[in-house]
Design an enzyme around this catalytic site. Structure first.
Site, PDB file in Angstrom:
ATOM      1  CG  LEU A 139      -0.390   0.013   2.636  1.00 33.31           C
ATOM      2  CD1 LEU A 139       0.119   1.380   3.060  1.00 33.31           C
ATOM      3  CD2 LEU A 139      -1.453  -0.450   3.609  1.00 33.31           C
ATOM      4  NE  ARG A 140      -0.444   3.985  -4.475  1.00 29.15           N
ATOM      5  CZ  ARG A 140      -1.256   4.553  -5.360  1.00 29.15           C
ATOM      6  NH1 ARG A 140      -0.802   5.448  -6.216  1.00 29.15           N
ATOM      7  NH2 ARG A 140      -2.540   4.255  -5.392  1.00 29.15           N
ATOM      8  CB  CYS A 153       8.937   2.384   2.041  1.00 27.55           C
ATOM      9  SG  CYS A 153       7.612   1.902   3.169  1.00 27.55           S
ATOM     10  CE  LYS A 160      11.261   0.683   6.422  1.00 23.03           C
ATOM     11  NZ  LYS A 160      11.211  -0.629   5.801  1.00 23.03           N
TER      12      LYS A 160
HETATM   13  N1  LIG Z   1       4.298   2.953   5.711  1.00 24.07           N
HETATM   14  C1  LIG Z   1       4.163   2.411   4.511  1.00 24.07           C
HETATM   15  O1  LIG Z   1       3.729   3.039   3.541  1.00 24.07           O
HETATM   16  C2  LIG Z   1       4.526   0.960   4.299  1.00 24.07           C
HETATM   17  C3  LIG Z   1       4.129   0.314   3.120  1.00 24.07           C
HETATM   18  C4  LIG Z   1       4.458  -1.011   2.943  1.00 24.07           C
HETATM   19  C5  LIG Z   1       5.203  -1.676   3.914  1.00 24.07           C
HETATM   20  N2  LIG Z   1       5.603  -1.035   5.034  1.00 24.07           N
HETATM   21  C6  LIG Z   1       6.356  -1.778   6.046  1.00 24.07           C
HETATM   22  O2  LIG Z   1       5.477  -2.111   7.107  1.00 24.07           O
HETATM   23  C7  LIG Z   1       6.177  -2.096   8.357  1.00 24.07           C
HETATM   24  C8  LIG Z   1       5.471  -1.152   9.319  1.00 24.07           C
HETATM   25  O3  LIG Z   1       5.569   0.157   8.808  1.00 24.07           O
HETATM   26  P1  LIG Z   1       4.676   1.362   9.379  1.00 24.07           P
HETATM   27  O4  LIG Z   1       4.901   2.513   8.476  1.00 24.07           O
HETATM   28  O5  LIG Z   1       3.282   0.867   9.609  1.00 24.07           O
HETATM   29  O6  LIG Z   1       5.400   1.592  10.801  1.00 24.07           O
HETATM   30  P2  LIG Z   1       4.876   2.449  12.023  1.00 24.07           P
HETATM   31  O7  LIG Z   1       6.089   2.908  12.731  1.00 24.07           O
HETATM   32  O8  LIG Z   1       3.845   3.435  11.578  1.00 24.07           O
HETATM   33  O9  LIG Z   1       4.103   1.389  12.936  1.00 24.07           O
HETATM   34  C9  LIG Z   1       4.720   0.373  13.675  1.00 24.07           C
HETATM   35  C10 LIG Z   1       3.952   0.224  14.985  1.00 24.07           C
HETATM   36  O10 LIG Z   1       4.384  -0.973  15.625  1.00 24.07           O
HETATM   37  C11 LIG Z   1       4.337  -0.756  17.022  1.00 24.07           C
HETATM   38  N3  LIG Z   1       5.137  -1.815  17.653  1.00 24.07           N
HETATM   39  C12 LIG Z   1       6.473  -2.015  17.577  1.00 24.07           C
HETATM   40  N4  LIG Z   1       6.802  -3.134  18.258  1.00 24.07           N
HETATM   41  C13 LIG Z   1       5.649  -3.655  18.764  1.00 24.07           C
HETATM   42  C14 LIG Z   1       5.328  -4.807  19.535  1.00 24.07           C
HETATM   43  N5  LIG Z   1       6.264  -5.667  19.921  1.00 24.07           N
HETATM   44  N6  LIG Z   1       4.034  -5.025  19.874  1.00 24.07           N
HETATM   45  C15 LIG Z   1       3.078  -4.171  19.483  1.00 24.07           C
HETATM   46  N7  LIG Z   1       3.316  -3.075  18.729  1.00 24.07           N
HETATM   47  C16 LIG Z   1       4.587  -2.820  18.373  1.00 24.07           C
HETATM   48  C17 LIG Z   1       4.859   0.657  17.177  1.00 24.07           C
HETATM   49  O11 LIG Z   1       4.483   1.208  18.426  1.00 24.07           O
HETATM   50  C18 LIG Z   1       4.192   1.357  15.988  1.00 24.07           C
HETATM   51  O12 LIG Z   1       2.945   1.918  16.354  1.00 24.07           O
HETATM   52  C19 LIG Z   1       7.621  -1.708   8.012  1.00 24.07           C
HETATM   53  O13 LIG Z   1       8.380  -2.875   7.866  1.00 24.07           O
HETATM   54  C20 LIG Z   1       7.481  -1.003   6.685  1.00 24.07           C
HETATM   55  O14 LIG Z   1       8.649  -1.105   5.917  1.00 24.07           O
HETATM   56  C21 LIG Z   1       5.262   0.275   5.253  1.00 24.07           C
END
Ligand SMILES: NC(=O)c1ccc[n+]([C@@H]2O[C@H](COP(=O)([O-])OP(=O)(O)OC[C@H]3O[C@@H](n4cnc5c(N)ncnc54)[C@H](O)[C@@H]3O)[C@@H](O)[C@H]2O)c1
Length: 436
Positions: free
Chosen positions: A153-154, A263, A266
């Site tokens: 997702l974007r 994204c 990193k």
């Molecule tokens: N943001 C994007 O557009 C996107 C798109 C595709 C993939 N991703 C990937 O998805 C993953 C998450 O990205 P994001 O942007 O949602 O991150 P984010 O930082 O917004 O959310 C991560 C959440 O996980 C929580 N967390 C961490 N450890 C935890 C635990 N042990 N138990 C419960 N909660 C915990 C944190 O408090 C935080 O709220 C990453 O690997 C990212 O690369 C992100």
């Protein structure tokens, strides 16, 4: 199906709300209690268009729950998704896996009955094996399978992307887990979204290969834009001319200040690291990262050059800070390089961003935050557009001209036509299109 999302961030919260909307019973778990409290009070911890209504309607329907403690939900779950952050490890660019591994250990403690553990976070090849080993070590008795299901997702269009994905990638090597994944995504069969079942390592690599390719495509058009400026060509017409070729495609051919966000920076670094450690370096992506890093640095120089090389004591208005429109996400936004560089040149920065202020205030000291574009532009010697929010596409140019101290616009997103700006009396610099 009963599902648990570990991590209620951009991915976990959107995926959880969408799964609930498909009809599943979903609990979003986050160790950040303030996030859970806000969600329980109906306040979104992030800005994502449409998310508040989607969350509210599924909470009302009794399908979406929030908790700071996943114990009960995990015991009852058919599948537990890991959607925690995987930021760059400081120093070496490797993905920091500590959150994913900690989540795996926590989940292991509560498993009851056969449960599928799904890694939705973007993780390096081989992470599925490690997650499996952690759970097996912690709970030798548990019945489980580990699946990779990267998210594409974007931000800014996350709900639409999740509900109508170009494809769903599932890396699975266990028949029962495959059946569970089929059931979870069954509602998307109606949209005929292709589901690709592959090996777990293949699935993990697909995500990095996709993001690195897109980062490379942006970097390519950025370098073509630089060439356009030197040889007197127009990068937007070049982009259209090549993008109509179906083998190339028109998306991700918008020249700008360099890619940023949560994204691409990193994930490109992590892929470089994985490839180097495997003894199979990916030089194209190494070059992409180097070119993009330099580009972000060069952007402040563009603004300074446009102002005859002298920004000392000058007021510069900045429109947009987030790495792209329709999000409040400031992670690795180009503005975080450009704004401090402008300050270093002596500029007095006045900014406006529709949603990014809350995050940006913590990251950009010494900047004056304004409540609108004209307030930011008041008395400015130059105005630069860093993020192409829709509301910046139709500025009242006459009003802007009146409030600014000098008629200079540096548009790093090419959202205006040079002729229109010239007619409004501005000196207008954009990317890859010459100066008007
Ligand atoms: N943001 C994007 O557009 C996107 C798109 C595709 C993939 N991703 C990937 O998805 C993953 C998450 O990205 P994001 O942007 O949602 O991150 P984010 O930082 O917004 O959310 C991560 C959440 O996980 C929580 N967390 C961490 N450890 C935890 C635990 N042990 N138990 C419960 N909660 C915990 C944190 O408090 C935080 O709220 C990453 O690997 C990212 O690369 C992100």
């Amino acid at each position: 199906m009963r599902l648990v999302m570990i991590g209620a961030g951009y991915v976990g919260l959107v995926s959880g709300a969408c799964f609930a909307d498909f009809g599943h019973i979903v609990t979003c778990v986050d160790k950040d209690e303030s996030k859970i409290k806000r969600l329980e009070a109906g306040v979104m911890p992030i800005y994502e268009p449409g998310l508040d209504e989607l969350v509210a309607s599924n909470v009302r329907a009794g399908r979406l729950f929030f908790s700071a403690d996943g114990a009960d939900a995990i015991r009852q779950a058919d599948a537990v998704f890991i959607a925690v952050g995987t930021p760059s490890r400081r120093g070496d660019g490797h993905a920091d896996m500590s959150y994913v591994y900690a989540a795996a250990e926590e989940i292991a403690g509560y498993l009851e009955g056969f449960t599928v553990i799904v890694t939705k976070s973007t993780v390096p090849v081989g992470t599925g094996d490690e997650v499996e080993a952690i759970i097996r070590r912690t709970r030798p008795d548990a019945e489980f399978a580990v699946v990779s299901n990267p998210e594409f997702l974007r931000e800014g269009a996350a709900i639409e992307d999740f509900k109508r994905p170009d494809r769903i990638v599932v890396g699975v090597e266990d028949d029962r887990a495959r059946a569970t994944m089929q059931e979870i995504y069954r509602p998307l069969n109606l949209n005929e979204s292709p589901i690709l079942y592959v090996g777990r390592r293949t699935s993990e690599l697909i995500k990095y290969a996709a993001n690195a390719f897109l980062a490379m495509k942006i970097t390519y058009i950025n370098e073509i834009a630089d060439l356009c400026e030197v040889v007197g060509a127009d990068v937007q017409q070049v982009a259209r001319g090549i993008g109509l070729d179906k083998r190339i495609g028109s998306k991700f051919l918008h020249a700008g200040p360099g890619y940023g966000g949560s994204c691409f920076p990193k994930d490109t670094l992590a892929l470089i690291r994985t490839a180097a450690e495997a003894g199979s370096p990916i030089k194209l992506i190494e070059a992409t990262v180097a070119v993009n890093t330099q580009r972000k640095k060069d952007m402040a120089v563009r603004v300074s050059d446009a102002a005859e090389g002298n920004l000392a004591g000058k007021k510069v208005a900045v429109l947009g800070l987030t790495f792209k429109p329709n999000t409040d996400d400031m992670r690795d936004a180009p503005s975080l390089d450009i704004v401090p560089a402008l300050q270093h040149m002596g500029a007095d920065i006045h900014v406006y961003d529709p949603e990014g202020r809350h995050e940006a205030e913590k990251l950009l000291p010494g900047v004056t935050f304004c409540d609108g574009p004209y307030e930011a532009a008041e008395g400015a010697h130059a105005l630069t557009i860093l993020t192409e929010w829709d509301q910046f596409r139709a500025l009242d140019l006459r009003r802007l001209r009146e409030v600014m101290a000098a008629p200079l616009i540096v548009d790093l997103r090419n959202i205006y036509r040079p002729a229109e700006m010239a007619a409004a009396g501005f000196r207008y610099h954009s990317i890859g299109r010459g100066v008007s």
